[in-house]
Enzyme design. Structure first.
Site, mmCIF file in Angstrom:
data_model
loop_
_atom_site.group_PDB
_atom_site.id
_atom_site.type_symbol
_atom_site.label_atom_id
_atom_site.label_comp_id
_atom_site.label_asym_id
_atom_site.label_seq_id
_atom_site.Cartn_x
_atom_site.Cartn_y
_atom_site.Cartn_z
ATOM 1 N N GLY A 54 7.390 4.628 0.513
ATOM 2 C CA GLY A 54 7.964 3.987 1.691
ATOM 3 C C GLY A 54 8.272 2.540 1.401
ATOM 4 N N LEU A 55 8.913 1.899 2.346
ATOM 5 C CA LEU A 55 9.308 0.499 2.177
ATOM 6 C C LEU A 55 8.101 -0.418 2.039
ATOM 7 C CD1 LEU A 55 12.089 0.316 4.926
ATOM 8 C CD2 LEU A 55 12.460 0.314 2.443
ATOM 9 N N SER A 97 5.325 -0.914 4.890
ATOM 10 C CA SER A 97 5.244 0.303 5.709
ATOM 11 C C SER A 97 3.802 0.763 5.934
ATOM 12 C CB SER A 97 6.050 1.444 5.056
ATOM 13 O OG SER A 97 5.515 1.768 3.775
ATOM 14 N N SER A 155 8.218 3.428 -4.860
ATOM 15 C CA SER A 155 8.938 4.530 -5.535
ATOM 16 C C SER A 155 10.221 4.887 -4.791
ATOM 17 C CB SER A 155 8.033 5.756 -5.707
ATOM 18 O OG SER A 155 7.273 6.058 -4.552
ATOM 19 N N LYS A 191 1.597 1.660 3.313
ATOM 20 C CA LYS A 191 1.147 2.611 2.288
ATOM 21 C C LYS A 191 -0.262 2.293 1.799
ATOM 22 C CE LYS A 191 4.481 1.609 -0.507
ATOM 23 N NZ LYS A 191 5.071 0.550 0.373
ATOM 24 N N ASP A 212 0.921 -2.830 -6.777
ATOM 25 C CA ASP A 212 0.687 -4.209 -7.197
ATOM 26 C C ASP A 212 -0.462 -4.296 -8.199
ATOM 27 O OD1 ASP A 212 2.727 -5.079 -5.626
ATOM 28 O OD2 ASP A 212 1.512 -6.306 -4.284
#
Length: 221
Positions: A51-52, A55, A125, A57, A81
């Site tokens: 996801g952006l 978002s 991704s 995640k 990260d």
């Protein structure tokens, strides 16, 4: 005396080439996967959050990992990260580097999965092809794609690293969702949305519970 690599009398080596690697051979582990899963009392899998930026995640992945720990489950969490601090610190954000970033983490997550661990992977991704290649490397049912379908307006409002603001100002180039595309999954195993019908934001705990229910339905737990 050293015999040529490929022949020794009438015997031939079973080594072969894979990609740019030459003269290698796959060695089977001494302990089969099902035995490892039996020891752990769970099924190995990869829960792939996509996801952006902003978002949620990583937040939901962390919340899920804590919930699984409370259930006594063995997990590993791979965050985009964090991985760039070590394994992938030689990669940037060009399309080619992003592809390699996902390829590497896909292979690492596959190893953890096959060891019987519930592997939580939190990466933007953005490209369908890269996610599909990771899926294709795994056994049927191992890859659980979780699409964090959060509107970009909410992601920009959160903007935890200030990157949307920088991208809108032209200070950051190739930023997903601004001047680089995010390709939405077409058949994710689970789609998580931001709000209920009244517009109230779901909590990370609520989202994590959806994932727990999904894992139970798939007989992972």
């Amino acid at each position: 005396f050293r015999a040529p690599l490929r022949t020794l009398g009438r015997h031939f080596t079973t080594a072969y080439n894979v990609g740019s690697s030459t003269n290698i051979k796959w060695h089977e582990g001494m302990v089969p996967r099902d035995r490892k899963e039996q020891i752990l009392g769970q099924k190995g899998c990869v829960v792939w959050f996509t996801g952006l930026s902003g978002s949620g995640k990583s937040t939901v992945a962390c919340t899920l990992e804590h919930a699984l720990a409370d259930l006594g489950r063995a997990t590993v969490l791979l965050d985009g990260d964090n991985v760039r601090h070590g394994l992938n610190n030689n990669l940037g954000f060009t399309p080619a580097d992003r592809e390699e970033n996902i390829r590497r983490i896909g292979e690492v997550s596959k190893l953890f999965c096959e060891a019987g661990l519930i592997t939580l992977v939190s990466f933007i991704s953005p490209y369908k092809r890269d996610r599909q290649l990771v899926r294709s490397r795994m056994a049927e049912g191992d890859f659980i794609e979780v699409y964090m379908k959060i509107p970009i307006s909410i992601c920009e409002e959160r903007d935890p690293k200030g990157l949307y603001k920088a991208a809108r100002a032209g200070k950051v180039k190739g930023f997903t969702g601004v001047d680089d595309p995010y390709e939405e999954p077409e058949a994710a195993e689970l789609v998580i949305t931001a709000t209920d019908e009244s517009g109230k934001l779901y909590s990370p705990q609520f989202m994590a519970q959806q994932l727990l229910d999904c894992l139970k339905d798939r007989k992972v737990l």
